[in-house]
Design an enzyme around this catalytic site. Structure first.
Site, PDB file in Angstrom:
ATOM      1  N   HIS A 159       0.830  -1.222   0.000  1.00  0.00           N
ATOM      2  CA  HIS A 159       0.000   0.000   0.000  1.00  0.00           C
ATOM      3  C   HIS A 159       0.859   1.265   0.000  1.00  0.00           C
ATOM      4  O   HIS A 159       0.444   2.307   0.475  1.00  0.00           O
ATOM      5  CB  HIS A 159      -0.942   0.032   1.217  1.00  0.00           C
ATOM      6  CG  HIS A 159      -1.692  -1.245   1.432  1.00  0.00           C
ATOM      7  ND1 HIS A 159      -2.945  -1.479   0.906  1.00  0.00           N
ATOM      8  CD2 HIS A 159      -1.349  -2.388   2.095  1.00  0.00           C
ATOM      9  CE1 HIS A 159      -3.347  -2.689   1.254  1.00  0.00           C
ATOM     10  NE2 HIS A 159      -2.390  -3.267   1.962  1.00  0.00           N
ATOM     11  N   SER A 286      14.631  20.823 -16.566  1.00  0.00           N
ATOM     12  CA  SER A 286      13.405  21.573 -16.813  1.00  0.00           C
ATOM     13  C   SER A 286      13.786  22.855 -17.535  1.00  0.00           C
ATOM     14  O   SER A 286      14.842  23.431 -17.274  1.00  0.00           O
ATOM     15  CB  SER A 286      12.736  21.891 -15.477  1.00  0.00           C
ATOM     16  OG  SER A 286      11.938  23.050 -15.600  1.00  0.00           O
ATOM     17  N   LYS A 292      15.923  21.305 -11.417  1.00  0.00           N
ATOM     18  CA  LYS A 292      15.281  20.023 -11.725  1.00  0.00           C
ATOM     19  C   LYS A 292      16.174  19.043 -12.482  1.00  0.00           C
ATOM     20  O   LYS A 292      16.929  19.422 -13.364  1.00  0.00           O
ATOM     21  CB  LYS A 292      14.017  20.266 -12.566  1.00  0.00           C
ATOM     22  CG  LYS A 292      12.865  20.882 -11.803  1.00  0.00           C
ATOM     23  CD  LYS A 292      12.307  19.983 -10.701  1.00  0.00           C
ATOM     24  CE  LYS A 292      11.462  18.856 -11.224  1.00  0.00           C
ATOM     25  NZ  LYS A 292      10.241  19.310 -11.866  1.00  0.00           N
ATOM     26  N   GLU A 299       9.694   7.855 -17.022  1.00  0.00           N
ATOM     27  CA  GLU A 299       8.331   8.364 -17.249  1.00  0.00           C
ATOM     28  C   GLU A 299       7.824   7.990 -18.639  1.00  0.00           C
ATOM     29  O   GLU A 299       6.671   7.588 -18.808  1.00  0.00           O
ATOM     30  CB  GLU A 299       8.309   9.877 -17.085  1.00  0.00           C
ATOM     31  CG  GLU A 299       8.499  10.321 -15.640  1.00  0.00           C
ATOM     32  CD  GLU A 299       8.694  11.818 -15.545  1.00  0.00           C
ATOM     33  OE1 GLU A 299       7.739  12.509 -15.233  1.00  0.00           O
ATOM     34  OE2 GLU A 299       9.816  12.294 -15.815  1.00  0.00           O
TER      35      GLU A 299
END
Ligand code: ARG
Length: 496
Positions: A159, A286, A292, A299
């Site tokens: 979980h 970024s 970043k 992804e």
């Protein structure tokens, strides 16, 4: 027949199709990449036609020479594909016949229906081999990361909540197991891809005495025991695309596994977990936020799962409700199949490269794994060993956890008196449960994350995969010409 009419149109047609019809029906813009297999299939078919007397020896020689010449030109990017000739089969045959008059005999007892089934099967067979190589390499990358960090512990999660401590290697090996099942599914699929449909004609075979076994042997349609694999029903053979569905289904599950791995990598690379650092070469920045460093490879791997699922759905929908036998709808199979093959292979490949360039943040892992709450179950097991029923032990340890929370102490900082206040069964040795090293030494069931067991599993995979790579390398040698051909295709893909 007018000279201007393309060769797929018999004498019954008085005129060529209109330009917009040609554009709507063409497949050369994507099926050109079957060229190598189309030519191999034609050479095998021609060789057989000579054996049964349809072609003379000199006709066979000039046809093979012509086809090889065309192959060379395609590989060099010099061949001009003509959309008005519809597909790869017609383009190659028309060009051959233009150069070699005997080429007009090549299509004897063959239809594009069995030809395209053959080409796609041959293409997919090679594609599976190459994909298996990439999966083995990803498995190797996972094992190697586990081996290099064999002492690193992290929390295992359920979980997405901290559950019990595990070796990082155990977590990584979970993916190795998943990928192994992918390999098994692909091999299984391969056995049904590896069946020769040539000789099925358009739908009903041929009245000519074709030697199907010979063609199949020439094209290596044999099983592991060397037994020739032929389709057994001409109608099924020209309309069957189950093998493509199976590949896309196996590819979809592989994509699921890659996506789950991607999700773990994304989480681990974030500041909240901070378990890993991905090398700069495998991350992106970024355009706005200078600080970043984004895990885009993971992804995109996760994101590409969508199209791989979509391809499977497309194929299933394409086949549903098709009357026997070949219908032009089937031309729609290729882009979906190609896309799944390209996507899962590229994702697998880049993912293993990325994993080879990941550093484990040992301090952050150690800090997370030292959370004593991870060993609450071990404390319950301690009570069980003292004779307490597990349900009661579960309840008692729950009360101990509540006490720790109330007093603001970590679980392992409670005193013996406090423990005994909850239940007198706790003895002096109770707090010894929180020694992580001994706790890990105790988990030695087969498949558990115990120290010895994980070392055993790492060694097992190390051994299996070094052999697997050898096998894949051997297979690669066998299909060397195909790999070479594929490189040419890749070169061409860049040109297009
Ligand atoms: N381009 C076609 C395909 O991909 C080849 C088979 C065409 N057969 C036919 N009878 N029109 O399915």
């Amino acid at each position: 027949m007018s000279k201007k009419i393309s060769i797929s149109r018999s004498g019954r047609f008085a005129r060529e199709v209109s330009a917009d019809v040609a554009q709507f029906t063409e497949s050369i813009s994507f099926d050109w990449r079957l060229w190598k297999h189309d030519i191999q299939g034609s050479i095998a078919h021609a060789t057989m036609l000579q054996k049964i007397g349809v072609l003379k020896q000199n006709e066979l020689s000039v046809i093979i020479k012509g086809l090889n010449q065309i192959a060379k030109e395609i590989a060099a990017g010099k061949f001009v594909w003509k959309p008005e000739l519809e597909d790869v089969h017609m383009n190659i045959e028309a060009e051959l016949t233009k150069r070699v008059p005997a080429g007009a005999k090549l299509h004897t007892a063959r239809s594009r229906n069995d030809q395209v089934a053959l080409d796609v099967r041959m293409w997919l067979r090679d594609e599976i081999t190459l994909l298996l190589g990439e999966i083995a390499s990803l498995q190797r990358a996972l094992v190697s990361l586990g081996e290099k960090n064999s002492d690193v512990l992290i929390p295992g999660y359920t979980h997405l909540q901290r559950a019990q401590p595990v070796y990082l290697a155990h977590h990584l090996l979970a993916y190795v197991e998943m990928l192994e099942r992918d390999c098994e599914r692909l091999w299984d699929c391969h056995s049904r891809v590896n069946v020769c449909p040539l000789g099925s004609g358009a739908i009903a075979g041929s009245t000519l005495p074709l030697k199907r076994e010979l063609v199949a042997k020439l094209l290596n349609f044999v099983d592991a025991d060397g037994k020739v694999q032929l389709t057994q029903n001409s109608m099924d053979a020209v309309s069957d695309r189950d093998f493509a569905v199976e590949f896309c289904a196996a590819g979809a599950l592989l994509a699921v596994h890659l996506s789950r791995l991607a999700e773990d990598v994304i989480l681990w690379a974030g500041a909240e977990f901070n378990f890993i650092k991905i090398a700069d070469a495998y991350t992106t920045g970024s355009s706005l936020m200078p600080q970043k460093k984004n895990p885009d490879i993971a992804e995109l791997t996760r994101g590409k799962t969508g199209r791989v699922f979509g391809n499977l759905m497309s194929l299933l929908t394409l086949l549903k409700g098709l009357p026997m036998t070949y219908n032009r709808d089937l031309q729609e199979d290729k882009e979906r199949l190609f896309d799944t093959a390209d996507t899962v292979r590229a994702s697998t490949r880049i993912f293993s490269a990325m994993l080879r360039n990941v550093k484990i943040n040992r301090a952050a892992c150690a800090a997370a794994a030292s959370d004593p709450a991870l060993l609450a179950t071990d404390l319950a097991d301690y009570l069980v060993k003292k004779g307490m029923p597990f349900r009661q032990a579960h309840h008692v340890v729950g009360a101990v956890v509540a006490l720790a929370e109330k007093t603001g102490k970590p679980l392992n900082q409670l005193t013996l008196a406090e423990l005994q206040g909850v239940n007198p069964t706790f003895g002096r040795d109770a707090l010894g449960v929180f020694n992580l090293k001994t706790a890990m030494a105790k988990r030695n069931l087969t498949g558990a994350p115990g120290t010895k067991e994980v070392a055993k599993q790492l060694a097992r995979w190390h051994f299996l995969l070094s052999h697997e790579l050898e096998n894949v390398e051997k297979m690669r040698q066998q299909v060397k010409s195909i790999v070479k051909g594929y490189k040419a295709v890749q070169k061409e893909t860049r040109l297009l």
